[in-house]
Design a protein around this motif. Structure first.
Motif, PDB file in Angstrom:
ATOM      1  N   THR A   9      19.857  24.879 -25.472  1.00 15.74           N
ATOM      2  CA  THR A   9      19.571  23.698 -25.222  1.00 15.74           C
ATOM      3  C   THR A   9      19.244  22.990 -23.840  1.00 15.74           C
ATOM      4  OG1 THR A   9      21.161  23.166 -26.787  1.00 15.74           O
ATOM      5  CG2 THR A   9      20.998  21.460 -25.686  1.00 15.74           C
ATOM      6  N   ALA A  10      18.206  22.249 -23.799  1.00 13.99           N
ATOM      7  CA  ALA A  10      17.767  21.598 -22.656  1.00 13.99           C
ATOM      8  C   ALA A  10      18.690  20.586 -21.902  1.00 13.99           C
ATOM      9  CB  ALA A  10      16.510  20.934 -22.744  1.00 13.99           C
ATOM     10  N   ILE A  11      18.802  20.192 -20.574  1.00 16.35           N
ATOM     11  CA  ILE A  11      19.817  19.379 -20.075  1.00 16.35           C
ATOM     12  C   ILE A  11      19.154  17.858 -20.370  1.00 16.35           C
ATOM     13  CG2 ILE A  11      20.388  18.542 -17.972  1.00 16.35           C
ATOM     14  CD1 ILE A  11      20.107  21.496 -16.627  1.00 16.35           C
ATOM     15  N   ARG A  12      20.046  17.143 -21.093  1.00 17.00           N
ATOM     16  CA  ARG A  12      19.757  15.624 -21.406  1.00 17.00           C
ATOM     17  C   ARG A  12      19.762  14.776 -20.041  1.00 17.00           C
ATOM     18  NH1 ARG A  12      23.486  16.977 -24.772  1.00 17.00           N
ATOM     19  NH2 ARG A  12      24.807  15.482 -23.969  1.00 17.00           N
ATOM     20  N   ILE A  13      18.476  14.370 -19.981  1.00 13.88           N
ATOM     21  CA  ILE A  13      18.719  13.400 -18.842  1.00 13.88           C
ATOM     22  C   ILE A  13      17.994  11.955 -19.193  1.00 13.88           C
ATOM     23  CG2 ILE A  13      18.387  14.989 -16.793  1.00 13.88           C
ATOM     24  CD1 ILE A  13      15.602  14.334 -16.645  1.00 13.88           C
ATOM     25  N   PRO A  55      23.891  11.165 -22.111  1.00  9.37           N
ATOM     26  CA  PRO A  55      23.124  12.367 -21.216  1.00  9.37           C
ATOM     27  C   PRO A  55      24.043  13.110 -20.200  1.00  9.37           C
ATOM     28  CG  PRO A  55      23.120  10.240 -19.975  1.00  9.37           C
ATOM     29  CD  PRO A  55      23.564  10.050 -21.266  1.00  9.37           C
ATOM     30  N   ASP A  56      23.571  14.085 -20.126  1.00 11.06           N
ATOM     31  CA  ASP A  56      24.239  15.194 -19.154  1.00 11.06           C
ATOM     32  C   ASP A  56      24.101  14.447 -17.788  1.00 11.06           C
ATOM     33  OD1 ASP A  56      24.754  17.257 -21.204  1.00 11.06           O
ATOM     34  OD2 ASP A  56      22.749  17.729 -21.011  1.00 11.06           O
ATOM     35  N   VAL A  57      23.068  14.180 -17.495  1.00 18.74           N
ATOM     36  CA  VAL A  57      22.824  13.613 -15.861  1.00 18.74           C
ATOM     37  C   VAL A  57      21.834  12.416 -16.213  1.00 18.74           C
ATOM     38  CG1 VAL A  57      21.785  14.026 -13.812  1.00 18.74           C
ATOM     39  CG2 VAL A  57      22.777  16.031 -15.080  1.00 18.74           C
ATOM     40  N   MET A  58      22.493  11.251 -15.388  1.00 17.52           N
ATOM     41  CA  MET A  58      21.567   9.934 -15.476  1.00 17.52           C
ATOM     42  C   MET A  58      20.967   9.917 -13.926  1.00 17.52           C
ATOM     43  SD  MET A  58      22.829   5.930 -15.710  1.00 17.52           S
ATOM     44  CE  MET A  58      23.238   5.942 -17.631  1.00 17.52           C
ATOM     45  N   VAL A  59      19.572   9.614 -14.116  1.00 19.60           N
ATOM     46  CA  VAL A  59      19.036   9.267 -12.745  1.00 19.60           C
ATOM     47  C   VAL A  59      18.672   7.811 -12.873  1.00 19.60           C
ATOM     48  CG1 VAL A  59      17.036   9.767 -11.289  1.00 19.60           C
ATOM     49  CG2 VAL A  59      17.955  11.461 -12.680  1.00 19.60           C
ATOM     50  N   LEU A  60      19.414   7.104 -11.955  1.00 18.27           N
ATOM     51  CA  LEU A  60      19.731   5.498 -11.932  1.00 18.27           C
ATOM     52  C   LEU A  60      19.305   5.003 -10.526  1.00 18.27           C
ATOM     53  CD1 LEU A  60      21.022   3.153 -13.317  1.00 18.27           C
ATOM     54  CD2 LEU A  60      23.021   3.941 -12.171  1.00 18.27           C
TER      55      LEU A  60
END
Length: 149
Positions: A9-13, A55-60
């Motif tokens: 599974t890919a990292i969800r961003i 998401p696993d990580v949010m870029v904000l």
């Protein structure tokens, strides 16, 4: 092939920025590096996206019309504390960085950012999320290799 990379599974961003061309291009570059990337062009859309896809990580980004990045960060950490948030801004200050970290941001990066630097930050944020989730799981003594007599 979004969602899986080499059977994993890919990292969800989730990339949140009102500069549509920038965030669309960044999303494509993240997909090419094996991430499962989605975009939101403002804070309101980001909050709506979180209802169906955490998401696993949010870029904000910080500076956006409507709900700004600090407000999104604060709401995300209240509703989804396990989500890691990386601030990526072109208009931030030391005071903004201080506030973002106090609200729970994993990292604070300035635009323009080297994509490899961003990728490393995303990977570290994801690793911290996994470690936090693992540490939060209750210990099951029956799974322990050592038995007490």
């Amino acid at each position: 092939m979004a969602g899986e990379v080499n059977g994993e599974t890919a990292i969800r961003i989730l990339l949140v920025d009102d500069e549509e061309e920038f965030v669309t291009t960044l999303s494509e570059r993240m997909e090419m590096r094996g991430f499962d990337a989605s975009v939101a062009f403002d804070g309101q859309k980001a909050m709506e996206t979180l209802k169906t896809r955490v998401p696993d990580v949010m870029v904000l980004d910080l500076r956006m019309p409507g709900i700004d990045g600090m407000e999104v960060l604060e709401r995300v950490k209240k509703t989804n504390p396990e989500a890691q948030v990386i601030i990526l801004t072109g208009h931030g200050s030391y005071k903004d960085e201080e506030q973002a970290r106090r609200l729970g941001a994993f990292d604070y990066l300035q635009k323009p950012v080297d994509v490899d630097t961003l990728v490393k930050s995303i990977q570290k944020a994801y690793q911290q999320k996994i470690e936090s989730a693992y540490a939060a799981e209750p210990f099951d003594e029956s799974q322990s290799p050592q038995k007490r007599y």
